[in-house]
Design a protein around this motif. Sequence first.
Motif, mmCIF file in Angstrom:
data_model
loop_
_atom_site.group_PDB
_atom_site.id
_atom_site.type_symbol
_atom_site.label_atom_id
_atom_site.label_comp_id
_atom_site.label_asym_id
_atom_site.label_seq_id
_atom_site.Cartn_x
_atom_site.Cartn_y
_atom_site.Cartn_z
ATOM 1 N N TRP A 30 0.846 -1.208 0.000
ATOM 2 C CA TRP A 30 0.000 0.000 0.000
ATOM 3 C C TRP A 30 0.881 1.258 0.000
ATOM 4 C CZ3 TRP A 30 -1.628 2.325 5.175
ATOM 5 C CH2 TRP A 30 -2.519 3.372 5.009
ATOM 6 N N LEU A 31 1.842 1.273 0.912
ATOM 7 C CA LEU A 31 2.757 2.410 1.013
ATOM 8 C C LEU A 31 3.456 2.662 -0.330
ATOM 9 C CD1 LEU A 31 4.197 4.430 2.867
ATOM 10 C CD2 LEU A 31 5.752 2.601 3.544
ATOM 11 N N SER A 32 3.969 1.603 -0.937
ATOM 12 C CA SER A 32 4.685 1.777 -2.207
ATOM 13 C C SER A 32 3.739 2.294 -3.293
ATOM 14 C CB SER A 32 5.336 0.459 -2.649
ATOM 15 O OG SER A 32 4.363 -0.462 -3.084
ATOM 16 N N GLU A 33 2.527 1.784 -3.323
ATOM 17 C CA GLU A 33 1.583 2.216 -4.363
ATOM 18 C C GLU A 33 1.182 3.681 -4.203
ATOM 19 O OE1 GLU A 33 0.796 0.831 -7.094
ATOM 20 O OE2 GLU A 33 1.907 -0.984 -6.644
ATOM 21 N N ILE A 34 1.005 4.105 -2.965
ATOM 22 C CA ILE A 34 0.640 5.515 -2.748
ATOM 23 C C ILE A 34 1.823 6.405 -3.145
ATOM 24 C CG2 ILE A 34 -0.049 7.253 -1.029
ATOM 25 C CD1 ILE A 34 -2.280 5.232 -1.520
ATOM 26 N N GLY A 44 11.004 7.465 -5.413
ATOM 27 C CA GLY A 44 10.106 6.828 -4.455
ATOM 28 C C GLY A 44 10.797 5.837 -3.534
ATOM 29 N N LEU A 45 11.833 5.176 -4.046
ATOM 30 C CA LEU A 45 12.538 4.155 -3.249
ATOM 31 C C LEU A 45 13.017 4.683 -1.908
ATOM 32 C CD1 LEU A 45 14.933 2.159 -5.588
ATOM 33 C CD2 LEU A 45 13.467 1.216 -3.804
ATOM 34 N N ASP A 46 13.638 5.847 -1.953
ATOM 35 C CA ASP A 46 14.189 6.448 -0.754
ATOM 36 C C ASP A 46 13.071 6.733 0.271
ATOM 37 O OD1 ASP A 46 16.108 7.612 0.820
ATOM 38 O OD2 ASP A 46 15.664 9.623 0.058
ATOM 39 N N TYR A 47 11.965 7.276 -0.212
ATOM 40 C CA TYR A 47 10.837 7.592 0.678
ATOM 41 C C TYR A 47 10.228 6.312 1.243
ATOM 42 C CZ TYR A 47 10.863 12.548 -0.463
ATOM 43 O OH TYR A 47 11.214 13.869 -0.584
ATOM 44 N N PHE A 48 10.160 5.288 0.417
ATOM 45 C CA PHE A 48 9.602 4.003 0.867
ATOM 46 C C PHE A 48 10.400 3.486 2.076
ATOM 47 C CE2 PHE A 48 9.754 -0.688 0.548
ATOM 48 C CZ PHE A 48 8.402 -0.977 0.671
ATOM 49 N N ALA A 54 10.569 4.771 9.823
ATOM 50 C CA ALA A 54 9.912 5.628 10.828
ATOM 51 C C ALA A 54 8.616 4.995 11.345
ATOM 52 C CB ALA A 54 9.621 6.992 10.226
ATOM 53 N N PHE A 55 7.876 4.362 10.452
ATOM 54 C CA PHE A 55 6.574 3.774 10.819
ATOM 55 C C PHE A 55 6.549 2.323 10.338
ATOM 56 C CE2 PHE A 55 5.619 8.262 9.362
ATOM 57 C CZ PHE A 55 5.672 8.823 10.629
ATOM 58 N N LYS A 71 6.087 15.934 7.317
ATOM 59 C CA LYS A 71 7.520 16.255 7.299
ATOM 60 C C LYS A 71 8.300 15.161 6.561
ATOM 61 C CE LYS A 71 11.167 18.532 8.125
ATOM 62 N NZ LYS A 71 11.387 19.738 7.316
ATOM 63 N N LEU A 72 7.918 13.924 6.816
ATOM 64 C CA LEU A 72 8.601 12.804 6.156
ATOM 65 C C LEU A 72 8.280 12.770 4.657
ATOM 66 C CD1 LEU A 72 10.452 10.828 7.563
ATOM 67 C CD2 LEU A 72 8.606 9.174 7.623
ATOM 68 N N TRP A 73 7.105 13.255 4.311
ATOM 69 C CA TRP A 73 6.641 13.256 2.910
ATOM 70 C C TRP A 73 7.238 14.440 2.141
ATOM 71 C CZ3 TRP A 73 3.669 9.315 1.037
ATOM 72 C CH2 TRP A 73 3.100 9.478 -0.222
ATOM 73 N N GLN A 74 7.805 15.392 2.871
ATOM 74 C CA GLN A 74 8.271 16.642 2.258
ATOM 75 C C GLN A 74 9.126 16.377 1.022
ATOM 76 O OE1 GLN A 74 9.470 19.919 4.898
ATOM 77 N NE2 GLN A 74 11.357 19.984 3.728
#
Length: 353
Positions: A30-34, A44-48, A54-55, A71-74
């Motif tokens: 789900w996280l990767s798809e969003i 996207g890889l880095d954010y994933f 973090a979560f 903040k993490l999505w920034q």
Amino acid sequence: MNFSEKIIGWYLKNKRELPWRETKDPYAIWLSEIILQQTRVTQGLDYFHRFLEAFPTIFHLAEATEDEVLKLWQGLGYYSRARNMHAAAREIVTTYGGVFPDNYSAIRSLKGVGDYTAAAIASFAFGLPYPVMDGNVIRVISRYFGIAEPCDKAEGKAQIQKALYSVFDTKHPSEFNQAIMEFGALQCIPANPTCKNCILKDSCVAIEKGMVKELPVKSSKPAVKSRFFNYLVIHDGDDTIIKQRGPGDIWQGLYEFPLIETSVAISPGELMKHPDWKYLKGKHSWKIIKIHSGIRHKLSHRILHVTFYEIAGKINRLPLGAMKIKKENLMDFAVPVLIEKYLKTNKSLLCFY
Ligand code: SF4
């Protein structure tokens, strides 16, 4: 070999190794798809990884504050994705006891989950027979079947969906979906695909009819609108002023400097006569010490024309909803990319006066 066998065979030889393909965990999928909805895989890889660190579970995401999530999505843009995901995590905890729902309609009803994302999670995590239809799939199917109706109109969408169902592999939904998406991303690419090496070339209508360049057809794009942003970057000793953006416009929940938006570009003299400027300034003497103008920031359907006015002066009266903070703490707040870039190129802002 049928369409599915060909495309899955191609996928097994050519696929990129990506972490969300190595798991059946619906939360990670789900996280990767969003993240990937409006973002390139490399970014996207880095954010994933950052998000999972973090979560690590739905519970961690649900317990976080919206500011922590933003903040993490920034830097990723389209912040409603993050806000919706956060709200959906809380819903999963309260409604499903923290267990990700395992049927299509419950997944589809989560905030921020549309047809495409629901089909992706349902098939990748639970092996359910729902075909995905993202931009890559639309391109492959439009070309393979020679569908010339605009793909962003109801009739075109219906034709593409029908054609997709006709080749969809209900026995291997996860592999089929992954394969056709990857095929669109790596082989049947938007410009100049190498059709002569393509495994589908013998039955592809677009190549037979010389329509590869024209397909998929899109109806005309909405006009790009201009907006004019004048930011007041205030230096009140060690302090500055920021304000959180409200609902109903871009960047909801993010922080920015006091903003005066105008309908056209204006000069510093005109800005100083603006009613919002007078209200902000009150009785105190302010001095513009630097102007950074001519900044253009592109969003999907808008271009922002931005000027930052650095102003030194004493502030006693704050705009409604604004707050005074230490300049050194600015980076703790989730800000739009535009402001993040400004802060990075004007580092002196964090430590002068
Ligand atoms: S032959 Fe060309 S247009 Fe047709 S599916 Fe292959 S890459 Fe796409």
